[in-house]
Design an enzyme around this catalytic site. Structure first.
Site, PDB file in Angstrom:
ATOM      1  N   SER A 165       1.084  -1.522  -0.179  1.00 30.22           N
ATOM      2  CA  SER A 165       0.332  -0.380  -0.300  1.00 30.22           C
ATOM      3  C   SER A 165       0.476   1.248   0.404  1.00 30.22           C
ATOM      4  O   SER A 165       2.254   1.263   0.132  1.00 30.22           O
ATOM      5  CB  SER A 165      -0.620   0.116   1.405  1.00 30.22           C
ATOM      6  OG  SER A 165      -0.027   0.214   2.034  1.00 30.22           O
ATOM      7  N   ASP A 166       0.672   2.353   0.104  1.00 28.14           N
ATOM      8  CA  ASP A 166       0.920   3.708   0.250  1.00 28.14           C
ATOM      9  C   ASP A 166       1.282   3.816   0.991  1.00 28.14           C
ATOM     10  O   ASP A 166      -0.439   3.240   1.719  1.00 28.14           O
ATOM     11  CB  ASP A 166       1.262   5.002  -0.869  1.00 28.14           C
ATOM     12  CG  ASP A 166       1.639   5.965  -1.028  1.00 28.14           C
ATOM     13  OD1 ASP A 166       2.869   5.444  -0.204  1.00 28.14           O
ATOM     14  OD2 ASP A 166       0.936   6.947  -1.635  1.00 28.14           O
ATOM     15  N   TRP A 167       2.077   4.426   1.955  1.00 25.39           N
ATOM     16  CA  TRP A 167       1.354   4.809   3.150  1.00 25.39           C
ATOM     17  C   TRP A 167       0.375   5.193   4.667  1.00 25.39           C
ATOM     18  O   TRP A 167      -0.100   5.693   4.221  1.00 25.39           O
ATOM     19  CB  TRP A 167       2.752   6.479   3.362  1.00 25.39           C
ATOM     20  CG  TRP A 167       2.916   6.714   5.374  1.00 25.39           C
ATOM     21  CD1 TRP A 167       2.100   7.136   5.875  1.00 25.39           C
ATOM     22  CD2 TRP A 167       4.365   6.630   5.782  1.00 25.39           C
ATOM     23  NE1 TRP A 167       2.909   7.289   7.312  1.00 25.39           N
ATOM     24  CE2 TRP A 167       3.975   7.481   7.075  1.00 25.39           C
ATOM     25  CE3 TRP A 167       5.728   6.304   5.306  1.00 25.39           C
ATOM     26  CZ2 TRP A 167       5.361   7.243   8.016  1.00 25.39           C
ATOM     27  CZ3 TRP A 167       6.631   6.531   6.291  1.00 25.39           C
ATOM     28  CH2 TRP A 167       6.599   6.933   7.503  1.00 25.39           C
ATOM     29  N   GLY A 168       0.011   4.345   4.541  1.00 24.30           N
ATOM     30  CA  GLY A 168      -1.249   4.554   4.902  1.00 24.30           C
ATOM     31  C   GLY A 168      -2.593   4.636   4.675  1.00 24.30           C
ATOM     32  O   GLY A 168      -3.452   4.534   4.926  1.00 24.30           O
ATOM     33  N   SER A 169      -2.317   4.043   3.084  1.00 26.40           N
ATOM     34  CA  SER A 169      -3.706   4.703   2.545  1.00 26.40           C
ATOM     35  C   SER A 169      -4.070   4.054   2.564  1.00 26.40           C
ATOM     36  O   SER A 169      -5.744   3.430   2.621  1.00 26.40           O
ATOM     37  CB  SER A 169      -3.260   4.241   1.299  1.00 26.40           C
ATOM     38  OG  SER A 169      -2.529   2.917   0.999  1.00 26.40           O
TER      39      SER A 169
END
Ligand code: BGC
Length: 758
Positions: free
Chosen positions: A290-294
């Site tokens: 995932s992207d950071w915290g997505s």
């Protein structure tokens, strides 16, 4: 060198679990069988652990998580973490790896990821700049070096290349990609993947690459970062996905999904993209981080009720690893128990992660990349030379009148003026990994290093641009009022034969979260330029920036303009190479430069519309107060020599499946210097089952020519090059008429026609 301990021995030693025979037979040879063997030993908790990625807290590239370091350490020891990011140095990665190897039950090694975007400590041009070289070999080489320097510092995974096609200069992250064109971006994607990964991921000089951000991130509404994306199927397939498909085909180890929603579904929960297209249709077997915290951000999107629900949506949609989101670790085990996520999906995700770890050689030696000897093998001097070489190739000459460039021998006094003239930091750009602040060769230094002794150089900053704290996460303050340095600059300019002005953008005007509504020469820069112009008209404007700028005033009033972007460690030397004529500029823009910000998004490969252009009245698709086209179009770039395209011909007027036809033309160097031209091939499908762009780049060649020399340049055209995502919802070429165009930029082209018969 790589320490290879025997896989069999290693696996036999570490799989010791309570009451069960966890020994993996040493006879297991191939990766798939090894992955299955490890998976068979894992509890559900351990499986979920592999899908969790923690930030090392050393370097934040997003909002900090709620978990403290002590808790993270405990979870590492308990096998609840599969990968980390931002853990920097051999010592730090070794320490974290040891926690896992010496404490966890199965001792599955960690991967260490980092944003190595345009170099690790040797910094190369920002990606948009580097793409301006159109030199795929050079781009592969810089990725190779970045991999080497990263691997020598404990990193085995880069979150690069960013291959989001972007057509909106307001978006700050446009600097991280390869511009507006899917074909060029695809070529760069492949070069970068090959550079980072080579053919053997287990070689400790290579690292795993990431194709990001999947998908549509470059199309955020009005250039706003993280924003809603409105793309239909046609645009998704024809524009956004091709670079990703190319990266997948080139064997990129991982994908990263994106923050944006697409037509109502955040990319992180996008099953069609991740499960259907990427994993099923493209048959790609790496993992999606995932992207950071997505994942938890889907709560703010209004799609998930809470973190657990977000975990359910993400995993079911095919997001395999949760980057610093804290959703998988709290949600997945119970979601499986409750039957909301199938263990089959978990197994698939874990297998994908294990597969990459096996390929990286981590099961054979978990400390493969935590080897202090690797650093000793690096020649930073050689890397610097490569940085200078690619930097000079990335420079684009936009305008050159009055014979100002290359700088003539008659010029004895040069005034170097502007906030970026002696800035050693901005050329390093954003996403600078371990590139040190203030470590670039500034333009002033570059000139001082390279001009002959008879030339006197004076310098005045004139004004500041970025002020106060400048950092990745914090907003940047721009000097909008202080002009106290103007007078000194005016005086020095008035005494000089030639003024070189360095204006543009601070490094922290582009990058993540750096969208702008004003993409001109912000602050007091334009004012400074006008004041200098009053006392000396011989101005070479050197632009140092990360996005296409609105420079209409300069273009109309300044005789010479050089687009030098943010060129990395060797910036000043590379710019001097071009200004002094030691290198004849050959770069071409990978993105359109607007006449006004109101034209954005702006790109050459637009659709014709039903109302293309009508000079006699207003009812056509354009503006009443500005031209419709770019100030400097995609593919544009001048040279110190001139090139003439002629004799365009096509071998046959009809193309049939399985065959190819040849387009040829003559390219002549009509000037007095040797030069390199990037000759471009565009095609238009005139009538199709969906509307098609007015032209699309389909090939390019770098042609070196001596003064007066002429060469015949050829391109082969085959059916595959004519394929697009059609009304039948598949990639196919349709019979009919096509235009083929050649030239030195996307605007000034010669054309011939042919047809495809099927
Ligand atoms: C960015 C990614 C990056 C990640 C890790 C995110 O904020 O969007 O491109 O790889 O952080 O630093």
């Amino acid at each position: 060198m790589k320490k290879r301990c025997l896989l069999g021995f290693f696996l036999c030693c570490f799989f010791i679990a309570k009451g069960q025979d966890t020994t993996i037979p040493s006879s297991v040879k191939n990766v798939e069988a090894k992955v299955d063997s490890v998976l068979a030993l894992m509890t559900l908790e351990e499986k979920v652990g592999q899908l969790v990625q923690y930030n090392g807290s050393w370097d934040l590239t997003g909002p900090a998580s709620e978990m403290n370091n002590k808790q993270k350490e405990e979870n590492l020891k308990n096998g609840k973490v599969g990968a980390m990011l931002n853990v920097l140095s051999v010592e730090a990665t070794r320490k974290a790896q040891k926690l896992v190897m010496e404490n966890s039950r199965l001792k599955i090694p960690l991967m260490f990821g980092y944003d190595v975007i345009h170099g690790y400590s040797t910094i190369f041009p920002v990606p948009l700049a580097e793409t301006s070289s159109w030199d795929l070999e050079a781009m592969e080489k810089t990725a190779q070096i970045a991999a080497l320097e990263s691997a020598a510092n404990g990193i085995n995974w880069t979150f690069s290349p960013m291959i989001d096609v972007s057509r909106d200069a307001r978006w700050g992250r446009i600097m991280e990609g390869s511009g507006e064109d899917p074909y060029l971006t695809s070529k760069v994607a492949v070069a970068k993947v090959q550079g980072y990964q080579s053919n053997d991921l287990a070689n400790p000089h290579t690292i795993a690459a990431t194709a990001k951000h999947f998908a549509g991130y470059g199309f955020g509404e009005a250039g706003r970062d993280y924003n809603t994306v409105h793309i239909g199927e046609n645009e998704l397939h024809n524009t956004i996905l091709p670079p990703f498909k190319a990266a997948a085909k080139a064997g990129v180890a991982t994908f990263m999904n994106s923050f944006n929603d697409i037509d109502g579904t955040p990319a992180t929960a996008h099953k069609t993209l991740q499960r259907d297209i990427l994993k099923r249709d493209w048959n790609w077997n790496g993992f999606v981080v995932s992207d950071w915290g997505s994942i938890p951000e889907m709560i703010a999107h209004g799609l998930a009720r809470d973190k657990k629900h977000a975990a359910q949506l993400a995993l079911n949609a095919g997001s395999d690893m949760d980057m610093e989101g804290g959703a998988y670790e709290i949600g997945l085990v119970s979601l499986v128990e409750e039957g909301k996520v199938s263990e089959e999906y978990i197994n698939d995700a874990v297998k994908r992660v294990l597969r990459v770890k096996f390929k990286l050689g981590l099961f054979e030696d978990p400390y493969l990349y935590a080897n202090p000897e690797l650093l000793d093998q690096i020649s930073f001097e050689e890397h610097k030379a490569v940085a200078r070489d690619v930097a000079k190739k990335s420079i684009v000459l936009l305008k050159n009148e009055k014979g100002l460039l290359p700088i003539q021998d008659s010029v004895k006094k040069i005034a170097v003026i502007g906030p970026l003239a002696n800035d050693k930091d901005t050329p390093i750009g954003n996403w600078r990994a371990q590139g040190k602040s203030n470590s670039a060769v500034s333009l002033l230094e570059g000139l001082q290093n390279n001009v002959s002794k008879e030339v006197a150089i004076s310098y005045a900053k004139g004004a500041d641009l970025g002020m106060g704290e400048r950092s990745f996460l914090m907003p940047l303050e721009i000097n909008r009022t202080d002009t106290s340095g103007f007078q000194e600059a005016i005086t020095k300019a008035s005494e000089a034969d030639l003024v070189i002005m360095a204006l543009g953008e601070d490094a922290f005007q582009t990058g993540e979260g750096r969208s702008q509504v004003d993409i001109g020469l912000v602050g007091v820069q334009k004012e400074l330029l006008k004041e200098i112009q009053k006392v000396n008209k011989n101005i070479v404007l050197v632009l140092i920036n990360g996005r296409p700028l609105e420079i209409t005033y300069a273009s109309e009033n300044i005789p010479a303009i050089v687009e030098a972007w943010q060129l990395g460690s060797e910036s000043g030397n590379a710019i001097a190479d071009v200004l002094l004529g030691d290198y004849n500029p050959s770069g071409k823009l990978p993105v359109s430069f607007p006449r006004a910000v109101g034209q954005e998004p702006l790109y050459y490969n637009q659709k014709n519309t039903g109302r293309p252009f009508n000079p006699t009245h207003v009812t056509y698709s354009g503006y009443t107060d500005e031209k419709k086209d770019a100030l400097y179009p995609f593919g544009f770039g001048l040279s110190y020599t001139s090139f003439e395209y002629g004799n365009l011909s096509i071998s046959e007027e009809e193309l049939t499946p399985g065959n190819s036809i040849e387009v040829s033309f003559s390219l002549k160097n009509t000037g007095e210097r040797e030069g390199k031209e990037i000759a471009q091939l565009y095609i238009r499908d005139l009538v199709a089952s969906t509307t098609r762009p007015v032209k699309e780049l389909k090939g390019f060649k770098m042609v070196k020519l001596a003064p007066g020399e002429s060469k015949t340049v050829t391109f082969q055209i085959n059916e595959e090059m004519l394929q697009f995502y059609s009304a039948n919802k598949k990639w196919e070429a349709e019979a009919g008429e096509f235009e083929v165009m050649v030239g030195g930029n996307s605007r000034d082209l010669q054309k011939v026609k042919f047809s495809l018969k099927k």
